[in-house]
Design a protein around this motif. Structure first.
Motif: not given
Ligand SMILES: [Zn+2]
Length: 131
Positions: A29-43, A85-90
């Motif tokens: 739920g990282v809303k600061s990233l385009p499309g709010t990806p389901d799972i985020v590995f920040s590092r 596609n748009r969020k992947n590009d971003e």
């Protein structure tokens, strides 16, 4: 949109718990990233989207469209695909690696998880390489 997402949560939860059990730590739920990806590995600067085959227009058995109201479904799914596609590009333009996991790939979770882990390992090399 939120209605679409909620339909997709089951496979997503499955992947999350499998990854967690294997020692991977992530954010959701990282809303600061385009499309709010389901799972985020920040590092690792890596995100995972878990896509329902029907809603995201995957060409597979699960992605088969109903025979009725074909134009309606085609338009709806096309919109989703364009948004994907748009969020992947971003994300890519911000230096994030993006992995899309399809619902149908989860019929064999062992294979799916191995694929995801391979992608994450490659992200580690990426991160180390770029200092
Ligand atoms: Zn599929």
């Amino acid at each position: 949109m939120s209605r679409v997402r909620r339909r997709d949560t089951k496979p997503e939860m499955m992947i999350r718990s499998l990854l967690h059990a294997r020692g991977w730590r992530y954010r959701v739920g990282v809303k600061s990233l385009p499309g709010t990806p389901d799972i985020v590995f920040s590092r690792l600067k890596t995100v995972i989207f878990v896509n329902g085959c029907f809603w995201h227009g995957h060409v597979c058995k699960l992605g088969t469209r109903p025979k009725t109201r074909e134009a309606f479904w085609a338009a709806k799914i096309e919109t989703n695909k364009l948004r994907d596609n748009r969020k992947n590009d971003e994300l890519a333009s911000r230096g994030w690696r993006v992995l899309t996991v399809w619902q149908c790939e989860l019929s064999n979770t062992d294979v799916a998880i191995r694929g995801i882990e391979a992608f994450l390992e490659a992200s580690k090399q990426h991160t180390i390489g770029s200092g």
